[in-house]
Design an enzyme around this catalytic site. Sequence first.
Site, short mmCIF file in Angstrom:
data_model
loop_
_atom_site.label_atom_id
_atom_site.label_comp_id
_atom_site.label_asym_id
_atom_site.label_seq_id
_atom_site.Cartn_x
_atom_site.Cartn_y
_atom_site.Cartn_z
N HIS A 18 -1.88 -5.44 1.44
CA HIS A 18 -3.20 -6.07 1.24
C HIS A 18 -3.00 -7.43 0.60
O HIS A 18 -2.13 -7.58 -0.26
CB HIS A 18 -4.07 -5.20 0.31
CG HIS A 18 -5.29 -5.92 -0.21
ND1 HIS A 18 -6.47 -5.96 0.48
CD2 HIS A 18 -5.47 -6.69 -1.32
CE1 HIS A 18 -7.35 -6.71 -0.19
NE2 HIS A 18 -6.76 -7.15 -1.29
N LYS A 34 0.83 -1.21 0.00
CA LYS A 34 0.00 0.00 0.00
C LYS A 34 0.87 1.26 0.00
O LYS A 34 2.09 1.18 0.21
CB LYS A 34 -0.91 -0.03 1.23
CG LYS A 34 -1.91 -1.18 1.21
CD LYS A 34 -2.86 -1.05 2.39
CE LYS A 34 -3.88 -2.16 2.40
NZ LYS A 34 -4.87 -1.96 3.47
N TYR A 47 -12.44 -2.23 -3.40
CA TYR A 47 -12.94 -2.24 -2.03
C TYR A 47 -14.48 -2.19 -1.98
O TYR A 47 -15.05 -1.77 -0.97
CB TYR A 47 -12.34 -1.07 -1.25
CG TYR A 47 -10.91 -1.34 -0.80
CD1 TYR A 47 -10.58 -2.49 -0.09
CD2 TYR A 47 -9.89 -0.41 -1.05
CE1 TYR A 47 -9.28 -2.74 0.33
CE2 TYR A 47 -8.58 -0.66 -0.62
CZ TYR A 47 -8.29 -1.83 0.06
OH TYR A 47 -7.01 -2.07 0.50
N ASN A 69 -1.92 -0.12 6.89
CA ASN A 69 -1.42 -1.41 7.38
C ASN A 69 -0.51 -2.12 6.37
O ASN A 69 -0.45 -3.34 6.32
CB ASN A 69 -2.58 -2.30 7.84
CG ASN A 69 -3.56 -2.60 6.73
OD1 ASN A 69 -3.44 -2.07 5.63
ND2 ASN A 69 -4.53 -3.45 7.00
N GLU A 76 -9.77 -9.86 -7.88
CA GLU A 76 -8.78 -8.78 -7.72
C GLU A 76 -7.68 -8.89 -8.78
O GLU A 76 -7.23 -7.87 -9.32
CB GLU A 76 -8.21 -8.81 -6.30
CG GLU A 76 -9.28 -8.45 -5.27
CD GLU A 76 -8.86 -8.62 -3.81
OE1 GLU A 76 -7.73 -9.08 -3.56
OE2 GLU A 76 -9.67 -8.28 -2.93
P1 CMP Z 1 -7.30 -4.45 3.56
O1 CMP Z 1 -6.84 -5.83 3.81
O2 CMP Z 1 -6.67 -3.71 2.42
O3 CMP Z 1 -8.90 -4.47 3.31
C1 CMP Z 1 -9.76 -3.42 3.73
C2 CMP Z 1 -9.04 -2.30 4.39
O4 CMP Z 1 -9.83 -1.34 5.07
C3 CMP Z 1 -8.17 -2.90 5.47
O5 CMP Z 1 -7.09 -3.58 4.89
C4 CMP Z 1 -7.82 -1.66 6.28
O6 CMP Z 1 -6.59 -1.09 5.89
C5 CMP Z 1 -8.92 -0.66 5.92
N1 CMP Z 1 -9.58 -0.10 7.10
C6 CMP Z 1 -9.54 1.19 7.44
N2 CMP Z 1 -10.23 1.40 8.56
C7 CMP Z 1 -10.71 0.23 8.96
C8 CMP Z 1 -11.50 -0.21 10.06
N3 CMP Z 1 -11.94 0.64 10.99
N4 CMP Z 1 -11.80 -1.51 10.14
C9 CMP Z 1 -11.35 -2.38 9.18
N5 CMP Z 1 -10.60 -2.02 8.12
C10 CMP Z 1 -10.28 -0.73 8.02
#
Ligand code: CMP
Length: 143
Positions: free
Chosen positions: A115, A9, A49, A112, A126
């Site tokens: 992904h 990311k 998403y 984070n 995806e």
């Molecule tokens: P990812 O695995 O990319 O899939 C969805 C993303 O939403 C997740 O990682 C997080 O980075 C993002 N996200 C942001 N805020 C939240 C939240 N409060 N709860 C869960 N996912 C979140």
Amino acid sequence: MERTFVMVKPDGVQRNLVGNIIACFEKKGLKIIGLKMMRIPRELAESHYGEHRDKPFFGPLVNYITSGPVVAMVLEGKDAVGTVREMMGATNPLKAAPGTIRATYGMDIGRNVVHGSDSPTSAEREINLFFRPEELVNYQRDV
Ligand code: CMP
């Protein structure tokens, strides 16, 4: 062999973690069959998403993921989806098991670092969103 979609990311790119993260997957034995750096167009981010469309964090998530370049890849291997998810750890880096990528490199649920697809069905969707079939490279590996 199973395939999965993985993305470093924008925070991972900004923090010079691309090589480290790719190295984790390579060292594990997953095979890279697609790899590119790109900026995600807004429309693609919204489709990627799409399952989170009704969540309060959807807007910030799309703004964030389109805010800078990402590195997208397709990895292949035995149970690639589950293996990558185990290696990444929980979505919230503060809850991720020690030694996982998110626990090692992240502190924020939104930023984070990485992904990975959550199921083989998501992986197929995806991969098709991010890669054209001719961008995936078919080659033999002897190790
Ligand atoms: P990812 O695995 O990319 O899939 C969805 C993303 O939403 C997740 O990682 C997080 O980075 C993002 N996200 C942001 N805020 C939240 C939240 N409060 N709860 C869960 N996912 C979140």
